[in-house]
Design a protein around this motif. Structure first.
Motif, PDB file in Angstrom:
ATOM      1  N   PHE A 139      61.796 -20.882  92.044  1.00  0.00           N
ATOM      2  CA  PHE A 139      61.347 -22.277  92.092  1.00  0.00           C
ATOM      3  C   PHE A 139      60.226 -22.496  91.081  1.00  0.00           C
ATOM      4  O   PHE A 139      59.237 -21.773  91.074  1.00  0.00           O
ATOM      5  N   ARG A 140      60.423 -23.476  90.209  1.00  0.00           N
ATOM      6  CA  ARG A 140      59.368 -23.905  89.283  1.00  0.00           C
ATOM      7  C   ARG A 140      59.322 -25.418  89.337  1.00  0.00           C
ATOM      8  O   ARG A 140      60.342 -26.074  89.114  1.00  0.00           O
ATOM      9  N   ASP A 141      58.145 -25.934  89.638  1.00  0.00           N
ATOM     10  CA  ASP A 141      58.024 -27.387  89.759  1.00  0.00           C
ATOM     11  C   ASP A 141      57.919 -27.975  88.349  1.00  0.00           C
ATOM     12  O   ASP A 141      56.859 -28.439  87.928  1.00  0.00           O
ATOM     13  N   GLU A 142      59.025 -27.929  87.635  1.00  0.00           N
ATOM     14  CA  GLU A 142      59.066 -28.358  86.239  1.00  0.00           C
ATOM     15  C   GLU A 142      58.612 -29.823  86.120  1.00  0.00           C
ATOM     16  O   GLU A 142      58.964 -30.652  86.959  1.00  0.00           O
ATOM     17  N   ILE A 143      57.872 -30.087  85.057  1.00  0.00           N
ATOM     18  CA  ILE A 143      57.367 -31.453  84.872  1.00  0.00           C
ATOM     19  C   ILE A 143      58.515 -32.424  84.620  1.00  0.00           C
ATOM     20  O   ILE A 143      58.507 -33.548  85.084  1.00  0.00           O
ATOM     21  N   MET A 150      70.575 -27.062  83.496  1.00  0.00           N
ATOM     22  CA  MET A 150      69.837 -26.471  82.376  1.00  0.00           C
ATOM     23  C   MET A 150      68.346 -26.362  82.668  1.00  0.00           C
ATOM     24  O   MET A 150      67.723 -25.362  82.332  1.00  0.00           O
ATOM     25  N   ARG A 151      67.775 -27.401  83.219  1.00  0.00           N
ATOM     26  CA  ARG A 151      66.350 -27.334  83.561  1.00  0.00           C
ATOM     27  C   ARG A 151      66.165 -27.860  84.972  1.00  0.00           C
ATOM     28  O   ARG A 151      65.994 -29.046  85.201  1.00  0.00           O
ATOM     29  N   CYS A 152      66.226 -26.949  85.921  1.00  0.00           N
ATOM     30  CA  CYS A 152      66.111 -27.298  87.335  1.00  0.00           C
ATOM     31  C   CYS A 152      64.718 -26.955  87.838  1.00  0.00           C
ATOM     32  O   CYS A 152      63.949 -26.305  87.145  1.00  0.00           O
ATOM     33  N   ARG A 153      64.446 -27.361  89.052  1.00  0.00           N
ATOM     34  CA  ARG A 153      63.248 -26.851  89.716  1.00  0.00           C
ATOM     35  C   ARG A 153      63.646 -25.602  90.510  1.00  0.00           C
ATOM     36  O   ARG A 153      62.959 -24.607  90.517  1.00  0.00           O
ATOM     37  N   ILE A 405      69.860 -23.012  73.469  1.00  0.00           N
ATOM     38  CA  ILE A 405      69.504 -23.011  74.894  1.00  0.00           C
ATOM     39  C   ILE A 405      69.087 -21.590  75.238  1.00  0.00           C
ATOM     40  O   ILE A 405      69.869 -20.656  75.044  1.00  0.00           O
ATOM     41  N   GLU A 406      67.882 -21.446  75.761  1.00  0.00           N
ATOM     42  CA  GLU A 406      67.409 -20.095  76.092  1.00  0.00           C
ATOM     43  C   GLU A 406      68.094 -19.621  77.376  1.00  0.00           C
ATOM     44  O   GLU A 406      67.910 -20.205  78.434  1.00  0.00           O
ATOM     45  N   VAL A 407      68.864 -18.548  77.263  1.00  0.00           N
ATOM     46  CA  VAL A 407      69.531 -18.023  78.456  1.00  0.00           C
ATOM     47  C   VAL A 407      68.956 -16.673  78.895  1.00  0.00           C
ATOM     48  O   VAL A 407      69.220 -16.216  80.005  1.00  0.00           O
ATOM     49  N   GLY A 408      68.182 -16.052  78.032  1.00  0.00           N
ATOM     50  CA  GLY A 408      67.586 -14.785  78.425  1.00  0.00           C
ATOM     51  C   GLY A 408      66.321 -14.535  77.635  1.00  0.00           C
ATOM     52  O   GLY A 408      66.118 -15.105  76.557  1.00  0.00           O
ATOM     53  N   HIS A 409      65.464 -13.695  78.212  1.00  0.00           N
ATOM     54  CA  HIS A 409      64.165 -13.457  77.589  1.00  0.00           C
ATOM     55  C   HIS A 409      63.736 -12.036  77.944  1.00  0.00           C
ATOM     56  O   HIS A 409      63.713 -11.683  79.115  1.00  0.00           O
ATOM     57  N   VAL A 410      63.450 -11.213  76.950  1.00  0.00           N
ATOM     58  CA  VAL A 410      62.937  -9.868  77.233  1.00  0.00           C
ATOM     59  C   VAL A 410      61.504  -9.768  76.710  1.00  0.00           C
ATOM     60  O   VAL A 410      61.210 -10.212  75.605  1.00  0.00           O
ATOM     61  N   ILE A 442      67.132 -13.485  82.974  1.00  0.00           N
ATOM     62  CA  ILE A 442      68.357 -14.169  82.531  1.00  0.00           C
ATOM     63  C   ILE A 442      68.545 -15.392  83.420  1.00  0.00           C
ATOM     64  O   ILE A 442      68.431 -15.302  84.645  1.00  0.00           O
ATOM     65  N   GLY A 443      68.799 -16.528  82.801  1.00  0.00           N
ATOM     66  CA  GLY A 443      69.022 -17.763  83.557  1.00  0.00           C
ATOM     67  C   GLY A 443      70.477 -17.843  84.000  1.00  0.00           C
ATOM     68  O   GLY A 443      71.323 -18.405  83.319  1.00  0.00           O
ATOM     69  N   VAL A 444      70.744 -17.252  85.173  1.00  0.00           N
ATOM     70  CA  VAL A 444      72.133 -17.139  85.641  1.00  0.00           C
ATOM     71  C   VAL A 444      72.763 -18.524  85.816  1.00  0.00           C
ATOM     72  O   VAL A 444      73.870 -18.784  85.334  1.00  0.00           O
ATOM     73  N   SER A 445      72.051 -19.432  86.479  1.00  0.00           N
ATOM     74  CA  SER A 445      72.639 -20.764  86.687  1.00  0.00           C
ATOM     75  C   SER A 445      72.662 -21.559  85.381  1.00  0.00           C
ATOM     76  O   SER A 445      73.593 -22.330  85.130  1.00  0.00           O
ATOM     77  N   ARG A 446      71.657 -21.350  84.532  1.00  0.00           N
ATOM     78  CA  ARG A 446      71.645 -22.065  83.257  1.00  0.00           C
ATOM     79  C   ARG A 446      72.839 -21.660  82.377  1.00  0.00           C
ATOM     80  O   ARG A 446      73.341 -22.460  81.594  1.00  0.00           O
ATOM     81  N   ILE A 447      73.276 -20.420  82.531  1.00  0.00           N
ATOM     82  CA  ILE A 447      74.412 -19.939  81.729  1.00  0.00           C
ATOM     83  C   ILE A 447      75.678 -20.737  82.032  1.00  0.00           C
ATOM     84  O   ILE A 447      76.463 -21.050  81.129  1.00  0.00           O
TER      85      ILE A 447
HETATM   86  P1  ATP Z   1      61.927 -22.356  79.205  1.00  0.00           P
HETATM   87  O1  ATP Z   1      61.172 -22.160  77.910  1.00  0.00           O
HETATM   88  O2  ATP Z   1      63.326 -22.857  79.002  1.00  0.00           O
HETATM   89  O3  ATP Z   1      61.152 -23.108  80.230  1.00  0.00           O
HETATM   90  P2  ATP Z   1      60.924 -19.896  80.171  1.00  0.00           P
HETATM   91  O4  ATP Z   1      60.436 -19.238  78.947  1.00  0.00           O
HETATM   92  O5  ATP Z   1      59.982 -20.578  81.060  1.00  0.00           O
HETATM   93  O6  ATP Z   1      62.124 -20.883  79.798  1.00  0.00           O
HETATM   94  P3  ATP Z   1      61.441 -17.375  81.521  1.00  0.00           P
HETATM   95  O7  ATP Z   1      60.197 -17.416  82.293  1.00  0.00           O
HETATM   96  O8  ATP Z   1      61.584 -16.410  80.424  1.00  0.00           O
HETATM   97  O9  ATP Z   1      61.800 -18.843  81.001  1.00  0.00           O
HETATM   98  O10 ATP Z   1      62.679 -17.228  82.538  1.00  0.00           O
HETATM   99  C1  ATP Z   1      63.832 -16.440  82.293  1.00  0.00           C
HETATM  100  C2  ATP Z   1      65.079 -17.294  82.145  1.00  0.00           C
HETATM  101  O11 ATP Z   1      65.239 -18.195  83.233  1.00  0.00           O
HETATM  102  C3  ATP Z   1      65.050 -18.195  80.922  1.00  0.00           C
HETATM  103  O12 ATP Z   1      65.487 -17.492  79.790  1.00  0.00           O
HETATM  104  C4  ATP Z   1      66.015 -19.296  81.308  1.00  0.00           C
HETATM  105  O13 ATP Z   1      67.335 -18.930  80.972  1.00  0.00           O
HETATM  106  C5  ATP Z   1      65.884 -19.380  82.803  1.00  0.00           C
HETATM  107  N1  ATP Z   1      65.079 -20.558  83.188  1.00  0.00           N
HETATM  108  C6  ATP Z   1      63.759 -20.738  83.032  1.00  0.00           C
HETATM  109  N2  ATP Z   1      63.370 -21.926  83.509  1.00  0.00           N
HETATM  110  C7  ATP Z   1      64.495 -22.521  83.999  1.00  0.00           C
HETATM  111  C8  ATP Z   1      64.749 -23.768  84.638  1.00  0.00           C
HETATM  112  N3  ATP Z   1      63.768 -24.629  84.864  1.00  0.00           N
HETATM  113  N4  ATP Z   1      66.019 -24.053  85.008  1.00  0.00           N
HETATM  114  C9  ATP Z   1      67.017 -23.170  84.790  1.00  0.00           C
HETATM  115  N5  ATP Z   1      66.841 -21.983  84.197  1.00  0.00           N
HETATM  116  C10 ATP Z   1      65.598 -21.647  83.805  1.00  0.00           C
END
Ligand code: ATP
Ligand code: MG
Length: 581
Positions: A139-143, A150-153, A405-410, A442-447
């Motif tokens: 859960f992230r309370d995205e602005i 793609m960008r959920c809470r 679209i960022e789907v993964g981050h290492v 990895i953003g499983v649902s975003r994928i």
């Molecule tokens: P973004 O820059 O898109 O906000 P982030 O750098 O905050 O991503 P990470 O903290 O690296 O993301 O999270 C790992 C992965 O989770 C991301 O690569 C992305 O695929 C997915 N992710 C992050 N935020 C969200 C969101 N709000 N909704 C769906 N997927 C998300």
């Protein structure tokens, strides 16, 4: 699965707030429903697709030697206070208190929880390296939640954490994860790029993002047209070959510029190109006032500014602060006589003099400004955003920009969390050392959404075979002929017994309706069973991606199907065995 039993409420119209194609199609095809802003229900089709992505992720994580666990989603605030992120992590962290008034939050990420787990139990170098992962709701309370999945809470993420004895080990773990990610995204049938990235709120020293290329991506990637260099715009380095200008210009002179607000308007009024105007942008950086200067035709990159200043927090100054520091309304700040703690300039500004700048009063500018002479600028930093055609920092060839679209981050975390939380182990000599960490998301649902952004047409979704909720659709055009339905049922059972998940459209609907729904839902191939074909001993097969139709003989059907299926997967650059081509 029989279509008549499937809970897949399709919609004629996409929800009004759906801006991107994946949101529209996932809603229309009955994959997801919004509960409230940024929070979605996965309907049976959506959950199947989500689970398919998770399965590939899980297989490759296990293959790479990581172990799955499941951490709690509700996390005690005390852990976040240990690392300082209770205050540093912005309002995306949903904080609340329990009945005893203790602080809690919903996990947006799990560095604190995993470090707490491991610090209590990993004692010896013999237990290292260790890589633990989970697939879980975050859960992230995205602005600005938007773009559907793609960008959920609330969203599903795979997050992994590695623990090593030293940097060398951590680098190996990082590389192992990097390689696993390449396999994952390839198997999922995505077109992607790995790029150098900023580490953001997670922190750490070094990171790569995996970007699915799509016009609707929220990120911009700069990539060299010749070498391997690719970086997020937040990080991409602008090269500047200019050395400090040794010319002098006339003394600064105040010029009235009534009604000129934009750089273009000011430049026109002063009869100079926009590249001769300097923009003065005011920031609060860790509590200090900072002015950042960039050329008028450039954009400042806030993340680069924050990193260049080694800051925890950098934000644009509000109107009151602008007024207090510059003495002028927003839009007229200039570096001469500005009351700020620090002035930094983009490195490109070192190569010239005679700038036009704001005069710190409404409707006026100064010309003939020399930054070292009149402002005392000494800090030349890489602050601007790279633009199309800029030289690559590695090989100097031109770079191009593309959306992703960022789907993964290492990330390499180093000792950031183990130090803050005292997570140590004993080495061979019995000496206590800090664990060296990495984390991998990895953003499983975003994928699921990204796959659609890349693969769709006017008729609907075109799912890569590894993600599709059903690999095949059997469409029976029986009308009143029970023999056709019988054959369709038989084919459905045969496909299922071969391990091919199949949706059989057994509904009493017109052929047009069935074709439309199959195309909308995006199963990779369709088998069309009709009376005429059966009379000739064939069923028609349609590849959803290419639209090509072929005929499969009923005599020797299993073999023909096997070959056809392989052809469909090969078209995606994939193999149905889960191996990479
Ligand atoms: P973004 O820059 O898109 O906000 P982030 O750098 O905050 O991503 P990470 O903290 O690296 O993301 O999270 C790992 C992965 O989770 C991301 O690569 C992305 O695929 C997915 N992710 C992050 N935020 C969200 C969101 N709000 N909704 C769906 N997927 C998300
Ligand atoms: Mg984010």
């Amino acid at each position: 699965m029989r279509f008549s039993r499937l809970y897949a409420p399709t919609l004629k119209e996409a929800p009004r707030d759906a801006e991107v194609v994946s949101h529209k199609l996932l809603s229309r095809a009955g994959y997801i429903r919004q509960l409230t802003s940024g929070i979605y229900t996965f309907l049976p089709l959506g959950l199947r697709a989500l689970n398919n992505v998770a399965d590939v992720v899980r297989e490759e994580m296990n293959r790479a030697g990581a172990q799955e666990l499941l951490l709690p989603m509700v996390q005690p605030g005390d852990l976040w206070k240990e690392t300082g992120r209770w205050t540093l992590y912005g309002r995306e962290l949903l904080r609340f208190t329990d009945r005893k008034d203790a602080d809690f939050c919903l996990g947006p990420t799990h560095e604190e929880v995993i470090t707490d787990l491991v610090r209590g139990e990993v004692r010896s170098y013999r237990q290292l390296p260790l890589n633990l992962y989970q697939i879980q709701t975050k859960f992230r309370d995205e602005i600005r939640p938007r773009f559907g999945l793609m960008r959920c809470r609330e969203f599903v993420m795979k997050d992994a954490y590695s623990f090593d004895r030293d940097d060398e080990g951590a680098q190996e773990s990082y590389q192992t994860m990097f390689d696993a990610y390449v396999r994952i995204f390839r198997r999922l049938g995505l077109r992607f790029k790995s790029v150098e990235a900023d580490s953001g709120a997670i922190g750490g020293s070094h990171s790569h993002e995996f970007m699915v290329t799509a016009a609707t991506g929220e990120d911009v990637v700069a990539a060299c047209t010749a070498c391997e260099y690719a970086a997020n715009l937040e990080k991409a380095q602008a090269v500047c070959s200019l050395s400090q200008c040794d010319e002098t210009c006339a003394e600064p002179e105040r010029v009235e510029t009534p009604g000129a607000h934009t750089v273009a308007e000011v430049a026109r009024m002063m009869d100079v190109p926009p590249s001769k105007v300097v923009k003065t942008l005011l920031f609060e950086v860790d509590g200090a006032s900072v002015a950042a200067l960039v050329r008028g035709d450039r954009d400042l990159e806030e993340i680069k500014l924050k990193n260049a200043l080694n800051a925890q927090d950098a934000r644009m100054a509000d109107a009151d602060k602008v007024k207090a520091w510059s003495g002028a309304p927003v839009g007229f700040a200039g570096p001469v006589g500005l009351k700020v703690d620090r002035i930094v300039a983009d490195v490109e500004l070192c190569g010239d003099t005679g700038w036009v700048v704001g005069a710190n009063e409404a409707d006026a500018h100064l010309k003939n400004v020399d930054l070292p002479r009149d402002v005392g600028v000494t800090e030349w930093l890489d602050l601007r955003q790279v633009v199309e055609g800029d030289a690559c920092p590695r090989c100097r060839t031109k770079m191009t920009l593309a959306r992703g679209i960022e789907v993964g981050h290492v990330f390499k975390l180093g000792e950031k969390y183990s130090k803050a939380m005292e997570a140590t182990y004993l080495d061979e000599n019995g000496k206590e050392k800090l664990l060296v960490m990495g984390c991998y998301g990895i953003g499983v649902s975003r994928i699921v959404a990204s796959a659609i952004e890349q693969n769709h047409d006017d008729a609907g979704i075109i799912f890569p075979p590894a993600i599709a909720p059903f690999e095949a659709a059997v469409i029976s055009l029986g009308g009143k002929d029970p023999a056709v339905d019988e054959k369709a049922a038989e084919l459905h059972d045969q496909l299922e017994s071969l391990g091919i998940e199949t949706l059989w459209d057994d509904r009493d609907e017109r052929p047009g309706v069935k074709f439309k729904d199959a195309d909308l839902m995006g199963m990779p191939f369709q088998l069309i069973v009709g009376g005429k074909g059966l009379a000739r001993g064939v069923v028609e097969a349609k590849d959803r991606r290419t639209g090509e139709k072929s005929e499969l003989p009923l005599d020797g059907f299993a073999e023909a199907l096997h070959a056809y299926r392989r052809e469909v997967w090969t078209g995606w650059g994939l193999s149905p065995d889960g191996e990479l081509g």
